[in-house]
Design a protein around this motif. Structure first.
Motif, PDB file in Angstrom:
ATOM      1  N   SER A  59      -0.245 -26.248   7.053  1.00 36.52           N
ATOM      2  CA  SER A  59       0.664 -27.164   7.767  1.00 36.52           C
ATOM      3  C   SER A  59       1.193 -26.549   9.053  1.00 36.52           C
ATOM      4  CB  SER A  59       1.837 -27.544   6.859  1.00 36.52           C
ATOM      5  OG  SER A  59       1.368 -28.125   5.673  1.00 36.52           O
ATOM      6  N   SER A  60       1.258 -25.209   9.096  1.00 29.57           N
ATOM      7  CA  SER A  60       1.770 -24.592  10.322  1.00 29.57           C
ATOM      8  C   SER A  60       0.664 -24.007  11.192  1.00 29.57           C
ATOM      9  CB  SER A  60       2.839 -23.541   9.986  1.00 29.57           C
ATOM     10  OG  SER A  60       2.325 -22.606   9.086  1.00 29.57           O
ATOM     11  N   GLY A  61      -0.581 -24.413  10.919  1.00 29.70           N
ATOM     12  CA  GLY A  61      -1.676 -24.075  11.824  1.00 29.70           C
ATOM     13  C   GLY A  61      -2.313 -22.699  11.635  1.00 29.70           C
ATOM     14  N   VAL A  62      -1.990 -22.051  10.528  1.00 32.50           N
ATOM     15  CA  VAL A  62      -2.591 -20.740  10.244  1.00 32.50           C
ATOM     16  C   VAL A  62      -4.091 -20.905   9.995  1.00 32.50           C
ATOM     17  CG1 VAL A  62      -2.650 -18.861   8.536  1.00 32.50           C
ATOM     18  CG2 VAL A  62      -0.452 -19.804   9.304  1.00 32.50           C
ATOM     19  N   GLU A  63      -4.885 -19.944  10.493  1.00 36.03           N
ATOM     20  CA  GLU A  63      -6.334 -20.066  10.305  1.00 36.03           C
ATOM     21  C   GLU A  63      -6.933 -19.018   9.376  1.00 36.03           C
ATOM     22  OE1 GLU A  63      -8.099 -20.301  14.190  1.00 36.03           O
ATOM     23  OE2 GLU A  63      -7.173 -22.256  14.565  1.00 36.03           O
ATOM     24  N   ALA A  64      -6.144 -17.969   9.093  1.00 31.01           N
ATOM     25  CA  ALA A  64      -6.683 -16.925   8.213  1.00 31.01           C
ATOM     26  C   ALA A  64      -5.575 -16.351   7.341  1.00 31.01           C
ATOM     27  CB  ALA A  64      -7.314 -15.810   9.047  1.00 31.01           C
ATOM     28  N   VAL A  65      -5.915 -16.091   6.087  1.00 30.56           N
ATOM     29  CA  VAL A  65      -4.940 -15.493   5.176  1.00 30.56           C
ATOM     30  C   VAL A  65      -5.497 -14.189   4.609  1.00 30.56           C
ATOM     31  CG1 VAL A  65      -3.832 -17.669   4.532  1.00 30.56           C
ATOM     32  CG2 VAL A  65      -5.791 -16.847   3.205  1.00 30.56           C
ATOM     33  N   VAL A  66      -4.576 -13.360   4.149  1.00 30.07           N
ATOM     34  CA  VAL A  66      -4.973 -12.068   3.600  1.00 30.07           C
ATOM     35  C   VAL A  66      -4.115 -11.748   2.391  1.00 30.07           C
ATOM     36  CG1 VAL A  66      -3.388 -10.768   5.126  1.00 30.07           C
ATOM     37  CG2 VAL A  66      -5.415  -9.625   4.208  1.00 30.07           C
ATOM     38  N   CYS A  67      -4.700 -11.037   1.440  1.00 30.85           N
ATOM     39  CA  CYS A  67      -3.895 -10.547   0.309  1.00 30.85           C
ATOM     40  C   CYS A  67      -4.481  -9.254  -0.224  1.00 30.85           C
ATOM     41  CB  CYS A  67      -3.838 -11.586  -0.818  1.00 30.85           C
ATOM     42  SG  CYS A  67      -5.406 -11.912  -1.649  1.00 30.85           S
ATOM     43  N   ALA A  68      -3.610  -8.490  -0.888  1.00 29.11           N
ATOM     44  CA  ALA A  68      -4.058  -7.383  -1.734  1.00 29.11           C
ATOM     45  C   ALA A  68      -4.076  -7.949  -3.132  1.00 29.11           C
ATOM     46  CB  ALA A  68      -3.075  -6.226  -1.656  1.00 29.11           C
ATOM     47  N   SER A  69      -4.964  -7.441  -3.988  1.00 31.88           N
ATOM     48  CA  SER A  69      -5.012  -8.061  -5.313  1.00 31.88           C
ATOM     49  C   SER A  69      -5.649  -7.175  -6.359  1.00 31.88           C
ATOM     50  CB  SER A  69      -5.795  -9.378  -5.231  1.00 31.88           C
ATOM     51  OG  SER A  69      -5.836 -10.006  -6.489  1.00 31.88           O
TER      52      SER A  69
ATOM     53  N   ALA B 136       1.013  -7.774  12.022  1.00 32.51           N
ATOM     54  CA  ALA B 136       1.418  -7.206  13.309  1.00 32.51           C
ATOM     55  C   ALA B 136       0.207  -6.884  14.183  1.00 32.51           C
ATOM     56  CB  ALA B 136       2.248  -5.948  13.079  1.00 32.51           C
ATOM     57  N   HIS B 137      -0.986  -6.880  13.571  1.00 33.35           N
ATOM     58  CA  HIS B 137      -2.192  -6.468  14.301  1.00 33.35           C
ATOM     59  C   HIS B 137      -3.252  -7.553  14.422  1.00 33.35           C
ATOM     60  CE1 HIS B 137      -0.783  -2.305  14.123  1.00 33.35           C
ATOM     61  NE2 HIS B 137      -0.444  -2.562  12.864  1.00 33.35           N
ATOM     62  N   ALA B 138      -3.136  -8.594  13.592  1.00 26.33           N
ATOM     63  CA  ALA B 138      -4.160  -9.643  13.587  1.00 26.33           C
ATOM     64  C   ALA B 138      -3.520 -10.975  13.198  1.00 26.33           C
ATOM     65  CB  ALA B 138      -5.274  -9.272  12.603  1.00 26.33           C
ATOM     66  N   PRO B 139      -4.114 -12.107  13.641  1.00 29.14           N
ATOM     67  CA  PRO B 139      -3.525 -13.424  13.344  1.00 29.14           C
ATOM     68  C   PRO B 139      -3.798 -13.870  11.906  1.00 29.14           C
ATOM     69  CG  PRO B 139      -5.546 -13.700  14.602  1.00 29.14           C
ATOM     70  CD  PRO B 139      -5.355 -12.216  14.433  1.00 29.14           C
ATOM     71  N   VAL B 140      -3.114 -13.243  10.973  1.00 28.01           N
ATOM     72  CA  VAL B 140      -3.303 -13.571   9.552  1.00 28.01           C
ATOM     73  C   VAL B 140      -1.947 -13.749   8.870  1.00 28.01           C
ATOM     74  CG1 VAL B 140      -5.516 -12.401   9.220  1.00 28.01           C
ATOM     75  CG2 VAL B 140      -3.386 -11.097   8.951  1.00 28.01           C
ATOM     76  N   GLU B 141      -1.924 -14.595   7.836  1.00 26.51           N
ATOM     77  CA  GLU B 141      -0.710 -14.746   7.033  1.00 26.51           C
ATOM     78  C   GLU B 141      -0.942 -14.144   5.648  1.00 26.51           C
ATOM     79  OE1 GLU B 141       1.855 -17.994   7.672  1.00 26.51           O
ATOM     80  OE2 GLU B 141       1.981 -18.459   5.517  1.00 26.51           O
ATOM     81  N   ILE B 142       0.087 -13.450   5.149  1.00 31.47           N
ATOM     82  CA  ILE B 142      -0.017 -12.829   3.825  1.00 31.47           C
ATOM     83  C   ILE B 142       0.229 -13.877   2.738  1.00 31.47           C
ATOM     84  CG2 ILE B 142       0.968 -11.083   2.286  1.00 31.47           C
ATOM     85  CD1 ILE B 142       1.842  -9.544   4.797  1.00 31.47           C
ATOM     86  N   VAL B 143      -0.643 -13.902   1.725  1.00 33.66           N
ATOM     87  CA  VAL B 143      -0.422 -14.832   0.605  1.00 33.66           C
ATOM     88  C   VAL B 143      -0.181 -14.093  -0.716  1.00 33.66           C
ATOM     89  CG1 VAL B 143      -1.535 -16.846   1.629  1.00 33.66           C
ATOM     90  CG2 VAL B 143      -2.919 -15.218   0.310  1.00 33.66           C
ATOM     91  N   ASN B 144       0.242 -12.844  -0.602  1.00 35.87           N
ATOM     92  CA  ASN B 144       0.779 -12.165  -1.798  1.00 35.87           C
ATOM     93  C   ASN B 144       2.145 -12.764  -2.115  1.00 35.87           C
ATOM     94  OD1 ASN B 144      -1.045  -9.556  -0.729  1.00 35.87           O
ATOM     95  ND2 ASN B 144      -0.841  -9.772  -2.942  1.00 35.87           N
TER      96      ASN B 144
END
Ligand code: AN7
Length: 350
Positions: A76-86, A148-156
């Motif tokens: 909904s806020s236009g994010v294009e990539a997500v990242v997580c540790a798992s 802080a280094h790449a256009p990603v949102e954390i989904v943890n």
């Protein structure tokens, strides 16, 4: 096309969730998992024991409740990539929901300590899977710095939307029981889920939808029990790889849930966990993964009041980790393909 039936936790509980009015809902119809009565556990503990079988979510774990929220909000806020540790389940869920939202997904997993099914899921759903030669805590530390280094949102679960979605598990339990249980047993790893369930119960209490609050009974694996031991663990170790976590992100959420509810955070050995795991499969016909069995292992070592209502959350499906299952049983016999041979070994007397 409009169809009837369950449409996922956001559509079901929207008025209780922090979700934007015009937000895009990314859902795989997660939630609505069964609360299964456990007759044998009930008899053993002189109580009414129910299993909240979260393994029946779309990717086979409770993570889908949080992921539908996190990915929907990100989309909904236009994010294009997500990242997580798992440790595995978050990566499987993130991969599936990100794909559904046409987003890319990067997952960092501990090399060699992730169940086979979860690795397969992350890969087949098209995530970029990075195995780090370190543990979950080290992976999460890196992930925290990535935006802080790449256009990603954390989904943890450091993403508050995850906790917000996962609290719907408590809503469903209340919807079935008509009130809170007396005790809520739950495995604790990164401690997001116990934090989420407590948030859900508190919300329903503040809305007078329940008359009481459950005692929150969280259980860590003995080799990965930082909260119980009172300090982060550098080299956490347990057969229950999902909860092989030494420095939980929601540490405070877990201790608050336990102390505010009059419950506790305890620990169970790998032996306890595997015993509960096998008991659930053999006696209750419910197959969960080892980490999930920590809740029932916790029940085994706890006293509960007579005739009380107990819910144990089974967080993930047993098929996630076939290697552990096979290691816990004797290998099937091999015979010649004849009737006599089958009759000889089938162990059913007339
Ligand atoms: C089956 O997938 O942390 O206390 O990265 O997979 O909310 O962390 C998984 C955790 C319990 C612990 N049961 O929940 C991950 C991850 C299963 C799990 C937990 C996990 P939290």
């Amino acid at each position: 096309m409009e169809v009837s039936g369950w449409k996922g936790i956001i559509n079901q509980y929207r008025s209780y969730l922090d979700f934007p009015e015009n937000g895009t809902v990314v859902t795989l119809n997660e939630g609505n998992t069964p609360l299964i009565f456990a007759p044998k556990l009930s008899k053993l503990k002189n109580a009414n024991v129910f299993l909240k079988y979260e393994g029946l979510n779309p990717t086979g774990s409770f993570k889908d409740r949080g992921m539908t929220m996190a990915i929907s909000k990100a989309k909904s806020s236009g994010v294009e990539a997500v990242v997580c540790a798992s440790t595995g389940n978050t990566s499987a869920s993130a991969a599936a929901y990100a794909t559904r939202a046409d987003m890319s997904c990067v997952v960092l997993i501990p090399d060699g300590y992730i169940a086979l099914g979860k690795l397969a899921q992350a890969l087949i759903h098209g995530a970029t899977v990075i195995q780090i030669q370190g543990n979950f805590d080290e992976a999460l530390e890196i992930v925290r710095t990535l935006p802080a280094h790449a256009p990603v949102e954390i989904v943890n679960s450091v993403n508050p939307s995850r906790i917000e979605g996962q609290k719907t598990g408590a809503f469903e339990i209340v919807d079935v029981l008509g009130d809170s249980p007396d005790y809520h047993f739950i495995p604790v790893g990164n401690a997001g889920n116990i934090t989420a369930y407590w948030k859900g119960y508190l919300q329903f209490k503040s809305l007078d939808k329940i008359t009481k609050l459950p005692k929150m009974m969280g259980f860590q694996a003995a080799g990965a029990a930082p909260i119980v031991d009172g300090h982060p663990i550098d080299n956490p170790d347990t057969v229950a790889t999902a909860i092989r976590i030494g420095n939980p992100a929601s540490w405070y959420g877990a201790t608050a849930a336990a102390s505010e509810s009059g419950g506790m955070i305890g620990k169970v050995t790998d032996e306890n966990i595997l015993e509960a795991y096998k008991f659930l499969a053999k006696e209750e016909s419910v197959f969960c993964e080892p980490a999930s069995a920590a809740s029932v292992a916790g029940l085994f070592v706890s006293e509960v009041a007579k005739d009380s209502v107990v819910v144990c959350v089974l967080t993930g499906h047993g098929l996630k980790d076939p290697d552990i299952a096979i290691s816990q049983i004797s290998v099937p016999v091999r015979i010649e393909p004849t009737l006599n041979e089958v009759l000889r070994v089938m162990n059913v007397n007339n």
